[in-house]
Design a protein around this motif. Sequence first.
Motif, short mmCIF file in Angstrom:
data_model
loop_
_atom_site.label_atom_id
_atom_site.label_comp_id
_atom_site.label_asym_id
_atom_site.label_seq_id
_atom_site.Cartn_x
_atom_site.Cartn_y
_atom_site.Cartn_z
N LEU A 145 0.10 -14.32 0.48
CA LEU A 145 -0.48 -14.72 -0.80
C LEU A 145 -1.62 -15.72 -0.60
O LEU A 145 -2.47 -15.88 -1.47
N SER A 146 -1.62 -16.39 0.55
CA SER A 146 -2.64 -17.40 0.83
C SER A 146 -3.57 -17.02 1.97
O SER A 146 -4.75 -17.38 1.96
N TYR A 179 -5.88 -7.47 7.68
CA TYR A 179 -5.12 -8.07 6.58
C TYR A 179 -4.76 -7.01 5.55
O TYR A 179 -3.62 -6.90 5.09
N ASN A 180 -5.75 -6.20 5.19
CA ASN A 180 -5.53 -5.15 4.19
C ASN A 180 -4.53 -4.10 4.68
O ASN A 180 -3.67 -3.64 3.92
N LEU A 185 1.12 -1.65 4.68
CA LEU A 185 2.35 -1.30 5.40
C LEU A 185 3.61 -1.86 4.76
O LEU A 185 4.71 -1.38 5.02
N LEU A 186 3.46 -2.87 3.90
CA LEU A 186 4.63 -3.42 3.21
C LEU A 186 5.32 -2.37 2.33
O LEU A 186 6.49 -2.51 2.01
N ASN A 187 4.58 -1.33 1.96
CA ASN A 187 5.17 -0.24 1.17
C ASN A 187 6.20 0.55 1.96
O ASN A 187 7.05 1.23 1.37
N LEU A 225 -5.07 -9.52 -4.31
CA LEU A 225 -4.86 -8.84 -5.59
C LEU A 225 -3.96 -7.62 -5.41
O LEU A 225 -3.07 -7.35 -6.23
N GLU A 226 -4.18 -6.86 -4.32
CA GLU A 226 -3.32 -5.70 -4.04
C GLU A 226 -1.88 -6.14 -3.80
O GLU A 226 -0.93 -5.45 -4.21
N LEU A 227 -1.72 -7.27 -3.13
CA LEU A 227 -0.37 -7.78 -2.87
C LEU A 227 0.33 -8.17 -4.16
O LEU A 227 1.48 -7.82 -4.40
N LEU A 228 -0.37 -8.90 -5.05
CA LEU A 228 0.21 -9.26 -6.33
C LEU A 228 0.48 -8.03 -7.19
O LEU A 228 1.38 -8.04 -8.04
N ASP A 229 -0.28 -6.98 -6.94
CA ASP A 229 -0.11 -5.76 -7.72
C ASP A 229 1.23 -5.07 -7.42
O ASP A 229 1.66 -4.20 -8.18
#
Length: 343
Positions: A145-146, A179-180, A185-187, A225-229
């Motif tokens: 997030l940071s 990073y992106n 990959l968290l999915n 933003l993608e992470l918060l999404d």
Amino acid sequence: MDILNPKVTVLMPVYNCELYIKEAIDSILNQTFTDFEFLIIDDASTDKTVSIVKEYNDCRIELIEKPVNTGYTNSLNYGLKVAKGEYIARMDGDDISLPNRFEKQIAFLDANPEVVLCGTAVKVIDSDRVIRYPEFNDYIKLEFLSQNCIVHPSVMIRKSILDFYSISYDTNKEPAEDYNLWVKLLNYGNLYNIQEVLLYYRVHSSQVSQKRFNLQVESSIETQLELLDFIHNGKDESLSSLLNKIFRNNKYSYKDIMFFNQLKKDLLLANKSEFFEPNGFEKYLIQTEYKIINSYFIKRDNFNPNIFFQFIACKHKLMSKMSFRTQMKIFLKSILFWNVKKT
């Protein structure tokens, strides 16, 4: 070793690495784990990089020479496409892998099939600095997030996940393409950082250009933003604008405070699924809120009575709390129309 089906593909894009590439190659060839192919993709170097690579006589090395310089991320994606290994081990042409790096990462990934990517701690070359990021997936997500908290040339990735879901580096996210990819990959599984130093990492003294730095900032904001999404479905311009300010430590407006006040409620509610570890996520929101109110109410250049009235209006809505002394400072500076004197 099975040349057609190696356990690992070492993927090392290079460009003008003549000063360091021999150390990098030797560190790979001297691994205790030996079942790998070693893809070295040269991006049309203009120095002695290619001639140094060609001095090696090791059947595991495959040198791919690009006739035209098309960029780092392009080289990475080509390497992912032609790689034969079960795992992809990243490496850069100016770093040094410790001899047991592959052995330890493979053992971990073999024993933990839910993990799709494994990074390591690193030591900065020519210094005593050790970079050791969060170990477990829950805390990696919070750190994302940071900032990016996985060192790119230290990673080993499960190739079956990349192939099955058609995942690759996004060329539009360079120079924060790694990073992106980690957030994507968290999915599909967990990320992990071995806490042992298994890579010596080179930090160059040359300054990054302002243009490239700005691109990295923009890419990182898009990735956050993608992470918060994952929990907050749908990006909007207000959220993007606020993240821009937070990332760049810019000045905030009272409207930003009001927007974040509602946003934090929405995000806490959306995180009921506990995608982010709840206590850590709440702490992140408190820290972010404090950063915003500290900038607007305390570290401002000029004050007037309206500033104190705004503080009173939003005070009870804040997760972060200000000391009585700080509140009195805001009051006194506001009624005195206090201004910072410019020199």
